[in-house]
Scaffold this motif. Structure first.
Motif, mmCIF file in Angstrom:
data_model
loop_
_atom_site.group_PDB
_atom_site.id
_atom_site.type_symbol
_atom_site.label_atom_id
_atom_site.label_comp_id
_atom_site.label_asym_id
_atom_site.label_seq_id
_atom_site.Cartn_x
_atom_site.Cartn_y
_atom_site.Cartn_z
ATOM 1 N N ASN A 1 69.968 3.750 28.434
ATOM 2 C CA ASN A 1 69.358 3.776 29.767
ATOM 3 C C ASN A 1 68.438 4.986 29.897
ATOM 4 O O ASN A 1 68.901 6.128 29.897
ATOM 5 N N PRO A 2 67.112 4.787 30.016
ATOM 6 C CA PRO A 2 66.191 5.929 30.073
ATOM 7 C C PRO A 2 66.371 6.788 31.321
ATOM 8 O O PRO A 2 66.104 7.993 31.290
ATOM 9 N N ILE A 3 66.825 6.191 32.422
ATOM 10 C CA ILE A 3 67.018 6.967 33.657
ATOM 11 C C ILE A 3 68.212 7.903 33.508
ATOM 12 O O ILE A 3 68.170 9.055 33.960
ATOM 13 N N ARG A 4 69.268 7.440 32.845
ATOM 14 C CA ARG A 4 70.418 8.319 32.598
ATOM 15 C C ARG A 4 70.029 9.445 31.639
ATOM 16 O O ARG A 4 70.526 10.565 31.766
ATOM 17 N N ASN B 1 61.427 4.371 36.794
ATOM 18 C CA ASN B 1 61.942 3.791 38.038
ATOM 19 C C ASN B 1 61.081 2.627 38.508
ATOM 20 O O ASN B 1 61.591 1.587 38.946
ATOM 21 N N ARG B 2 59.768 2.822 38.462
ATOM 22 C CA ARG B 2 58.860 1.781 38.951
ATOM 23 C C ARG B 2 58.984 0.507 38.135
ATOM 24 O O ARG B 2 58.774 -0.595 38.657
ATOM 25 N N HIS B 3 59.314 0.658 36.866
ATOM 26 C CA HIS B 3 59.460 -0.525 36.016
ATOM 27 C C HIS B 3 60.850 -1.149 36.133
ATOM 28 O O HIS B 3 60.979 -2.369 36.245
ATOM 29 N N CYS B 4 61.891 -0.302 36.124
ATOM 30 C CA CYS B 4 63.273 -0.807 36.089
ATOM 31 C C CYS B 4 63.829 -1.134 37.467
ATOM 32 O O CYS B 4 64.570 -2.120 37.629
ATOM 33 N N TYR B 5 63.499 -0.322 38.469
ATOM 34 C CA TYR B 5 64.074 -0.483 39.811
ATOM 35 C C TYR B 5 62.971 -0.311 40.858
ATOM 36 O O TYR B 5 62.945 0.687 41.591
ATOM 37 N N PRO B 6 62.040 -1.262 40.943
ATOM 38 C CA PRO B 6 60.898 -1.089 41.853
ATOM 39 C C PRO B 6 61.293 -0.927 43.320
ATOM 40 O O PRO B 6 60.598 -0.232 44.068
ATOM 41 N N LEU B 7 62.406 -1.537 43.749
ATOM 42 C CA LEU B 7 62.825 -1.408 45.146
ATOM 43 C C LEU B 7 63.538 -0.081 45.402
ATOM 44 O O LEU B 7 63.196 0.670 46.316
ATOM 45 N N GLN B 8 64.547 0.207 44.568
ATOM 46 C CA GLN B 8 65.315 1.444 44.753
ATOM 47 C C GLN B 8 64.471 2.693 44.498
ATOM 48 O O GLN B 8 64.788 3.775 44.991
ATOM 49 N N ALA B 9 63.392 2.543 43.716
ATOM 50 C CA ALA B 9 62.559 3.698 43.364
ATOM 51 C C ALA B 9 61.907 4.334 44.587
ATOM 52 O O ALA B 9 61.532 5.506 44.555
ATOM 53 N N ASN B 10 61.786 3.582 45.673
ATOM 54 C CA ASN B 10 61.195 4.143 46.890
ATOM 55 C C ASN B 10 62.130 5.137 47.572
ATOM 56 O O ASN B 10 61.670 5.977 48.351
ATOM 57 N N ASP B 11 63.418 5.005 47.301
ATOM 58 C CA ASP B 11 64.400 5.813 48.031
ATOM 59 C C ASP B 11 65.097 6.870 47.182
ATOM 60 O O ASP B 11 65.604 7.853 47.731
ATOM 61 N N LEU C 1 65.420 9.237 43.356
ATOM 62 C CA LEU C 1 64.823 9.723 42.112
ATOM 63 C C LEU C 1 65.546 9.170 40.894
ATOM 64 O O LEU C 1 64.943 9.001 39.828
ATOM 65 N N PHE C 2 66.840 8.919 41.045
ATOM 66 C CA PHE C 2 67.630 8.385 39.931
ATOM 67 C C PHE C 2 68.335 7.104 40.402
ATOM 68 O O PHE C 2 69.531 7.100 40.672
ATOM 69 N N PRO C 3 67.561 5.998 40.516
ATOM 70 C CA PRO C 3 68.122 4.743 41.034
ATOM 71 C C PRO C 3 69.029 4.062 40.026
ATOM 72 O O PRO C 3 69.025 4.371 38.831
ATOM 73 N N ALA C 4 69.806 3.105 40.545
ATOM 74 C CA ALA C 4 70.727 2.355 39.692
ATOM 75 C C ALA C 4 71.165 1.098 40.422
ATOM 76 O O ALA C 4 70.952 0.954 41.635
#
Length: 455
Positions: free
Chosen positions: A251-254, A318-328, A330-333
């Protein structure tokens, strides 16, 4: 000295003069029966009233409320009203203190003086906890993680005690000692000590309003388990292998979360809850609005070049993996909250994470040439001594603290040597165009999966 009549408030109580001998009463002009007993060395709030049975006077009693030096008059007046209401109903506020009256004892006995459900003597652990949570934790802006930690202690470890009166624990501290031993055996020494600190805080807070509770806090008499500071920091020589382990995470975000934890020394929960709106790349700071201790301890993390690169990478992921959560976040999941909710990794996969990285940051600040004082400021630690009140942290942020942050980040990355060029996994994470290549590979994988499903 003769008794006097005054309007009892904080100032008038403070101005009361000690008698040359004996004591006198300063009676309130508004609430009949409420008074202050003034002695040579003390001032004590109290009430006086007549216990009655079937309209007949049984006894005149005086009930002490609390120390006039430490208790506010507002609190004492509220308690006095409760006590006087009980006395007017023939109920002694302190049943154990009922004096003998010959044949009249049958008129006011312990059964008749039993506490009603809503009387302060009957305050339960549940009621005290709810009051402590609302008045002390939430009102003072304590973080969500802090509140949940307290809640876990009370509602899980003390769930069988929630509806028993606190006075029962105060009168029988042996129960608390046995509970501490039980939690130590079942859950470990650290959580046992932590749960007792929670109980101690709730009891102390409850006693401010319920002065009938025994003065000795029952949680203070436990035999505390010894606690050793965890020594889990990495040295410079440990960093290359740690970077290899992080690079291997799928997971690149982790990956970026763990790296930023190392570079910032930030507490895990505060970082998981970081939001894009709190990031200013122009000022090169990440604002932490609700760290441990609540909003009063909000602070800005100055960003080094490596930290900015880390955040830019994670924003692109974030924009690629979690486009919705990325608005809210920095480390979405994919979690109920929308952000990373669990930082733990298997130790055989990643040896150090969470507070291990915070300890590493503090440890490596020394070889980076950063003073203990500056390291404390970067980690948002309290500054000991009288000088703390004279320091304006934000005045040091733009230049001095950012330079110190850069020194720590450069020291960490300097320990890698040629690892980025030599190790393919690390190069695909931190090398040139690595982020774009990772995103393109993810897109190809997603397209391939879509084609297979269509076939």
């Amino acid at each position: 000295m003769a008794d006097i009549r005054i309007l009892i408030n904080d100032k008038t109580v403070s101005d009361l003069k000690a008698p040359g001998s004996g004591q006198y009463r300063a009676r309130d002009t508004q609430l009949r029966g409420f008074h202050v007993i003034v002695g040579r060395r003390s001032k004590t709030f109290a009430v006086q009233g007549d216990l009655r049975k079937d309209g007949k006077r049984v006894a005149s009693i005086s009930v002490r409320i609390g120390d006039g030096e430490t208790m506010s008059t507002r609190e004492a007046r509220a308690t006095a009203k409760t006590y006087l209401a009980q006395i007017s109903k023939g109920k002694h506020p302190h049943p154990k203190d009922i004096p003998p009256h010959g044949n009249d004892t049958s008129l006011v006995n312990r059964n008749e003086a039993a506490r009603p459900d809503n009387a302060p003597e009957g305050v339960t652990l549940r009621q005290a906890w709810e009051r402590y949570c609302d008045a002390h934790l939430i009102r003072k802006g304590r973080s969500k993680g802090t509140i949940e930690g307290y809640r876990d202690h009370v509602e899980r470890l003390f769930r069988n005690w929630l509806d028993i009166p606190l006075r029962e624990l105060g009168d029988d501290p042996g129960k608390v000692i046995a509970k501490h031993d039980e939690i130590t055996n079942e859950h470990g020494p650290y959580i046992a000590n932590g749960s007792m600190r929670t109980l101690r805080a709730i009891y102390n807070h409850a006693r401010k309003a319920h002065r009938y509770l025994p003065a000795d806090n029952p949680a203070s008499v436990v035999d505390w388990n010894s606690e050793e500071r965890r020594n889990s920091a990495m040295g410079l020589g440990d960093l290359p292998n740690w970077f290899r382990q992080v690079a291997a995470l799928a997971n690149p975000i982790r990956r970026e979360y763990h790296l930023f934890s190392l570079l910032s020394g930030c507490r895990p929960t505060a970082l998981m809850e970081a939001k894009p709106k709190d990031l200013s790349l122009r000022r090169r700071v990440l604002h932490i609005p609700r760290p441990k201790g609540g909003a009063d301890h909000a602070f800005d993390i100055p960003l080094s070049r490596q930290m900015i690169s880390c955040l830019v990478r994670v924003i692109r992921f974030n924009r690629h993996c979690y486009p919705l959560q990325a608005n809210d976040w920095l480390f979405p999941a994919d979690s109920g909250s929308g952000h990373l909710a669990e930082q733990k990794e298997r130790r055989d996969v990643l040896a150090k994470w969470g507070n291990d990285l915070r300890q590493t940051f503090r440890t490596l600040a020394t070889p980076a040439g950063v003073s203990e004082f500056d390291a404390r400021l970067l980690m948002n630690h309290a500054i000991p001594g009288v000088n703390a009140g004279y320091i304006s942290r934000h005045k040091l942020l733009e230049d001095h603290l950012r330079a110190q942050q850069q020194a720590i980040s450069s020291t960490m990355f300097g320990a890698l040597g040629n690892l980025i060029a030599k190790e393919a996994a690390v190069r695909s994470w931190l090398g040139p165009r690595a982020t774009q290549q990772t995103i393109e590979a993810a897109k190809r994988d997603a397209d391939g999966e879509a084609l297979r499903r269509a076939a």
